[in-house]
Design an enzyme around this catalytic site. Structure first.
Site, PDB file in Angstrom:
ATOM      1  N   HIS A 130      -1.593 -29.699  45.783  1.00 54.45           N
ATOM      2  CA  HIS A 130      -2.948 -29.147  45.704  1.00 54.45           C
ATOM      3  C   HIS A 130      -3.995 -30.030  46.380  1.00 54.45           C
ATOM      4  O   HIS A 130      -5.199 -29.849  46.146  1.00 54.45           O
ATOM      5  CB  HIS A 130      -3.313 -28.875  44.236  1.00 54.45           C
ATOM      6  CG  HIS A 130      -2.529 -27.727  43.657  1.00 54.45           C
ATOM      7  ND1 HIS A 130      -2.391 -27.509  42.305  1.00 54.45           N
ATOM      8  CD2 HIS A 130      -1.842 -26.728  44.257  1.00 54.45           C
ATOM      9  CE1 HIS A 130      -1.640 -26.424  42.105  1.00 54.45           C
ATOM     10  NE2 HIS A 130      -1.293 -25.946  43.279  1.00 54.45           N
ATOM     11  N   CYS A 138     -13.343 -30.246  57.206  1.00 50.69           N
ATOM     12  CA  CYS A 138     -14.437 -29.402  57.664  1.00 50.69           C
ATOM     13  C   CYS A 138     -14.286 -28.028  57.020  1.00 50.69           C
ATOM     14  O   CYS A 138     -13.177 -27.501  56.892  1.00 50.69           O
ATOM     15  CB  CYS A 138     -14.397 -29.296  59.193  1.00 50.69           C
ATOM     16  SG  CYS A 138     -15.734 -28.266  59.846  1.00 50.69           S
ATOM     17  N   CYS A 168     -18.475 -31.188  64.325  1.00 52.91           N
ATOM     18  CA  CYS A 168     -19.172 -29.930  64.609  1.00 52.91           C
ATOM     19  C   CYS A 168     -20.444 -29.742  63.775  1.00 52.91           C
ATOM     20  O   CYS A 168     -21.183 -28.779  64.003  1.00 52.91           O
ATOM     21  CB  CYS A 168     -18.226 -28.738  64.402  1.00 52.91           C
ATOM     22  SG  CYS A 168     -17.919 -28.370  62.666  1.00 52.91           S
ATOM     23  N   ASN A 231       6.403 -32.509  27.639  1.00 59.31           N
ATOM     24  CA  ASN A 231       5.091 -31.869  27.487  1.00 59.31           C
ATOM     25  C   ASN A 231       4.677 -31.945  26.030  1.00 59.31           C
ATOM     26  O   ASN A 231       5.517 -31.940  25.130  1.00 59.31           O
ATOM     27  CB  ASN A 231       5.155 -30.400  27.938  1.00 59.31           C
ATOM     28  CG  ASN A 231       3.772 -29.833  28.255  1.00 59.31           C
ATOM     29  OD1 ASN A 231       2.876 -29.855  27.425  1.00 59.31           O
ATOM     30  ND2 ASN A 231       3.602 -29.343  29.467  1.00 59.31           N
TER      31      ASN A 231
HETATM   32  C1  BJW Z   1       0.565 -33.390  28.221  1.00 61.79           C
HETATM   33  C2  BJW Z   1      -0.233 -34.424  27.794  1.00 61.79           C
HETATM   34  C3  BJW Z   1       0.381 -35.664  27.637  1.00 61.79           C
HETATM   35  C4  BJW Z   1      -1.499 -32.702  27.994  1.00 61.79           C
HETATM   36  N1  BJW Z   1       1.671 -35.795  27.888  1.00 61.79           N
HETATM   37  N2  BJW Z   1       1.854 -33.534  28.446  1.00 61.79           N
HETATM   38  C5  BJW Z   1      -4.413 -13.559  39.332  1.00 61.79           C
HETATM   39  C6  BJW Z   1      -5.761 -13.737  39.668  1.00 61.79           C
HETATM   40  C7  BJW Z   1      -6.156 -14.687  40.601  1.00 61.79           C
HETATM   41  C8  BJW Z   1      -5.238 -15.457  41.226  1.00 61.79           C
HETATM   42  C9  BJW Z   1      -3.920 -15.278  40.891  1.00 61.79           C
HETATM   43  C10 BJW Z   1      -3.499 -14.347  39.974  1.00 61.79           C
HETATM   44  N3  BJW Z   1      -2.143 -14.431  39.872  1.00 61.79           N
HETATM   45  C11 BJW Z   1      -1.722 -15.375  40.668  1.00 61.79           C
HETATM   46  C12 BJW Z   1      -2.777 -15.902  41.317  1.00 61.79           C
HETATM   47  C13 BJW Z   1      -2.739 -16.955  42.285  1.00 61.79           C
HETATM   48  C14 BJW Z   1      -3.282 -18.258  41.762  1.00 61.79           C
HETATM   49  C15 BJW Z   1      -2.731 -18.518  40.367  1.00 61.79           C
HETATM   50  O1  BJW Z   1      -1.644 -18.997  40.192  1.00 61.79           O
HETATM   51  N4  BJW Z   1      -3.519 -18.215  39.332  1.00 61.79           N
HETATM   52  C16 BJW Z   1      -3.057 -18.322  37.947  1.00 61.79           C
HETATM   53  C17 BJW Z   1      -3.980 -19.254  37.184  1.00 61.79           C
HETATM   54  C18 BJW Z   1      -3.025 -16.948  37.355  1.00 61.79           C
HETATM   55  N5  BJW Z   1      -2.818 -19.251  42.707  1.00 61.79           N
HETATM   56  C19 BJW Z   1      -3.511 -19.515  43.784  1.00 61.79           C
HETATM   57  O2  BJW Z   1      -4.584 -19.004  44.037  1.00 61.79           O
HETATM   58  C20 BJW Z   1      -2.881 -20.486  44.738  1.00 61.79           C
HETATM   59  N6  BJW Z   1      -2.873 -19.996  46.052  1.00 61.79           N
HETATM   60  C21 BJW Z   1      -2.253 -18.846  46.361  1.00 61.79           C
HETATM   61  O3  BJW Z   1      -1.623 -18.192  45.565  1.00 61.79           O
HETATM   62  O4  BJW Z   1      -2.393 -18.500  47.675  1.00 61.79           O
HETATM   63  C22 BJW Z   1      -1.822 -17.275  48.107  1.00 61.79           C
HETATM   64  C23 BJW Z   1      -2.227 -17.093  49.559  1.00 61.79           C
HETATM   65  C24 BJW Z   1      -1.249 -16.964  50.517  1.00 61.79           C
HETATM   66  C25 BJW Z   1      -1.637 -16.768  51.834  1.00 61.79           C
HETATM   67  C26 BJW Z   1      -2.986 -16.713  52.170  1.00 61.79           C
HETATM   68  C27 BJW Z   1      -3.951 -16.851  51.212  1.00 61.79           C
HETATM   69  C28 BJW Z   1      -3.579 -17.052  49.890  1.00 61.79           C
HETATM   70  C29 BJW Z   1      -3.671 -21.788  44.789  1.00 61.79           C
HETATM   71  C30 BJW Z   1      -3.696 -22.473  43.497  1.00 61.79           C
HETATM   72  C31 BJW Z   1      -4.544 -23.719  43.570  1.00 61.79           C
HETATM   73  C32 BJW Z   1      -4.736 -24.305  42.202  1.00 61.79           C
HETATM   74  N7  BJW Z   1      -5.678 -25.321  42.228  1.00 61.79           N
HETATM   75  C33 BJW Z   1      -6.043 -25.965  40.961  1.00 61.79           C
HETATM   76  C34 BJW Z   1      -7.505 -26.419  40.970  1.00 61.79           C
HETATM   77  C35 BJW Z   1      -7.885 -27.201  42.102  1.00 61.79           C
HETATM   78  C36 BJW Z   1      -9.280 -27.586  41.885  1.00 61.79           C
HETATM   79  C37 BJW Z   1      -9.398 -29.037  41.514  1.00 61.79           C
HETATM   80  O5  BJW Z   1      -8.511 -29.749  41.078  1.00 61.79           O
HETATM   81  O6  BJW Z   1     -10.485 -29.455  41.676  1.00 61.79           O
HETATM   82  O7  BJW Z   1      -5.135 -27.031  40.732  1.00 61.79           O
HETATM   83  S1  BJW Z   1      -5.917 -24.972  39.527  1.00 61.79           S
HETATM   84  C38 BJW Z   1      -5.507 -26.294  38.465  1.00 61.79           C
HETATM   85  O8  BJW Z   1      -4.280 -25.888  37.839  1.00 61.79           O
HETATM   86  C39 BJW Z   1      -5.199 -27.504  39.369  1.00 61.79           C
HETATM   87  C40 BJW Z   1      -3.841 -27.917  38.858  1.00 61.79           C
HETATM   88  O9  BJW Z   1      -3.125 -28.614  39.860  1.00 61.79           O
HETATM   89  C41 BJW Z   1      -3.212 -26.619  38.440  1.00 61.79           C
HETATM   90  C42 BJW Z   1      -2.073 -26.738  37.475  1.00 61.79           C
HETATM   91  O10 BJW Z   1      -2.535 -27.218  36.259  1.00 61.79           O
HETATM   92  P1  BJW Z   1      -1.633 -28.232  35.423  1.00 61.79           P
HETATM   93  O11 BJW Z   1      -1.391 -29.459  36.211  1.00 61.79           O
HETATM   94  O12 BJW Z   1      -0.441 -27.518  34.935  1.00 61.79           O
HETATM   95  O13 BJW Z   1      -2.625 -28.639  34.240  1.00 61.79           O
HETATM   96  P2  BJW Z   1      -2.974 -27.870  32.863  1.00 61.79           P
HETATM   97  O14 BJW Z   1      -4.227 -28.426  32.368  1.00 61.79           O
HETATM   98  O15 BJW Z   1      -2.907 -26.411  33.049  1.00 61.79           O
HETATM   99  O16 BJW Z   1      -1.781 -28.260  31.891  1.00 61.79           O
HETATM  100  C43 BJW Z   1      -1.638 -29.584  31.384  1.00 61.79           C
HETATM  101  C44 BJW Z   1      -0.352 -29.643  30.601  1.00 61.79           C
HETATM  102  O17 BJW Z   1      -0.150 -30.972  30.189  1.00 61.79           O
HETATM  103  C45 BJW Z   1      -0.354 -28.780  29.339  1.00 61.79           C
HETATM  104  O18 BJW Z   1       0.859 -28.049  29.288  1.00 61.79           O
HETATM  105  C46 BJW Z   1      -0.428 -29.793  28.190  1.00 61.79           C
HETATM  106  O19 BJW Z   1       0.306 -29.380  27.035  1.00 61.79           O
HETATM  107  C47 BJW Z   1       0.200 -30.992  28.814  1.00 61.79           C
HETATM  108  N8  BJW Z   1      -0.251 -32.276  28.296  1.00 61.79           N
HETATM  109  N9  BJW Z   1      -1.525 -33.943  27.585  1.00 61.79           N
HETATM  110  C48 BJW Z   1       2.383 -34.685  28.242  1.00 61.79           C
HETATM  111  N10 BJW Z   1      -0.339 -36.750  27.191  1.00 61.79           N
END
Ligand code: BJW
Length: 262
Positions: A130, A138, A168, A231
């Site tokens: 990500h 840009c 740019c 987790n």
């Molecule tokens: C512990 C702990 C401890 C806590 N020990 N464990 C419906 C609507 C809209 C969009 C979609 C949709 N269905 C699917 C999509 C697509 C969308 C998506 O998946 N959405 C879902 C949310 C529904 N995906 C996208 O849009 C992606 N792109 C895409 O699909 O492109 C298609 C395309 C193709 C061709 C052309 C054009 C497009 C892109 C996804 C990008 C995600 N980016 C983010 C935010 C970035 C912003 C930023 O950081 O500033 O990335 S989202 C956010 O979630 C971030 C993370 O990397 C990502 C995953 O989260 P993560 O790491 O799992 O964290 P948490 O908080 O969710 O979970 C933490 C876990 O830790 C928990 O389980 C806790 O229990 C545990 N925990 N303490 C062990 N101490």
């Protein structure tokens, strides 16, 4: 922490892996002080994703988006890799068949790997699906190819003070994959290749709800790799896991990796 029997089972599964995939999310950095996205205290509790982490949000209000990212940069810069990052980095340096794939943009795996490399045999690369909190590109990218660590300090007090592309003149934006944006195909290929070739997979601290990243660990399981999940809570991947370890990453990961090799 998880019971000793499950920890021993996980250790045994990971011990003999020649091609280990380590797949991580925000939970691996929680004990470093980096907020997770979802759940109690998660970043989305205070901010709506669609207001801040989409190209449309940046087009609508780039100052607000940069203010959020500048705050997160300051927060993460004050954090250090925890025992989970260190155990993963040590393991990867000692076992070159290991691939670390992270959804995190905080750079803590990379910092741990660099620290290990300074004292040992070299750092394994980290696939950051990500993007990075500490880089920009840009807003016209890829039409304008400017990308890198160009604006370490961002003044988000007004639109006029936001960083601009040196080539740019358009706005620079955080080099992060926002909702609705494609992931880098090279990173995706590297992640799925590692998943399909893995003979074991360790998944740490991800809610596994964001696609396509969440499918990386699932692909490893579907290809036959035993999956160890660390987790604090159950996730959609728990049903695919051979061993689920409920606990904190900084306690559980060193227990299954560091001592798993000796
Ligand atoms: C512990 C702990 C401890 C806590 N020990 N464990 C419906 C609507 C809209 C969009 C979609 C949709 N269905 C699917 C999509 C697509 C969308 C998506 O998946 N959405 C879902 C949310 C529904 N995906 C996208 O849009 C992606 N792109 C895409 O699909 O492109 C298609 C395309 C193709 C061709 C052309 C054009 C497009 C892109 C996804 C990008 C995600 N980016 C983010 C935010 C970035 C912003 C930023 O950081 O500033 O990335 S989202 C956010 O979630 C971030 C993370 O990397 C990502 C995953 O989260 P993560 O790491 O799992 O964290 P948490 O908080 O969710 O979970 C933490 C876990 O830790 C928990 O389980 C806790 O229990 C545990 N925990 N303490 C062990 N101490």
């Amino acid at each position: 922490m998880s019971d000793a029997h499950d920890v021993a089972r996980a250790r045994a599964l990971l011990r003999d892996a020649r091609r280990l995939l380590v797949f991580t999310g925000a939970g691996v950095s929680a004990e470093s002080g980096v907020p997770t996205f979802r759940g109690a205290g998660g970043l989305w509790k205070s901010f709506r994703a669609e207001e801040l982490a989409t190209p449309a949000a940046f087009a609508r209000d780039p100052r607000l988006v940069w203010e959020w990212y500048a705050w997160r940069r300051t927060l993460v810069a004050a954090c250090a890799p925890n025992a989970a990052h260190v155990a993963i980095a040590r393991h990867a340096a000692a076992h070159p068949g290991t691939t670390v794939v992270t959804q995190n943009v905080d750079g803590l795996h990379q910092r741990a790997a660099a620290d290990v490399a300074a004292h040992a045999r070299g750092a394994a690369p980290v696939v950051a699906l990500h993007g990075t909190l500490f880089g920009e590109r840009c807003v016209r990218w890829p039409a304008c190819p400017t990308r890198g660590a160009l604006a370490p300090a961002v003044d988000a007090s007004s639109v006029d003070t936001l960083p601009r592309c040196p080539a740019c003149g358009a706005l620079l934006r955080p080099d992060i994959v926002w909702f609705g944006e494609p992931l880098d195909p090279a990173d995706l290929d590297a992640a799925f290749d590692a998943a399909r070739g893995a003979d074991a997979c360790l998944v740490v601290g991800t809610s596994a709800v964001v696609q396509p990243a969440a499918s990386v660990a699932a692909a490893a399981a579907h290809a036959g790799a035993p999956l160890v999940e660390v987790n604090a809570e159950a996730t959609p991947l728990s049903a695919l896991a051979t061993v689920t370890l409920r606990g904190r990453a900084a306690e559980v990961v060193p227990a299954v990796l560091d001592r798993g090799r000796t």
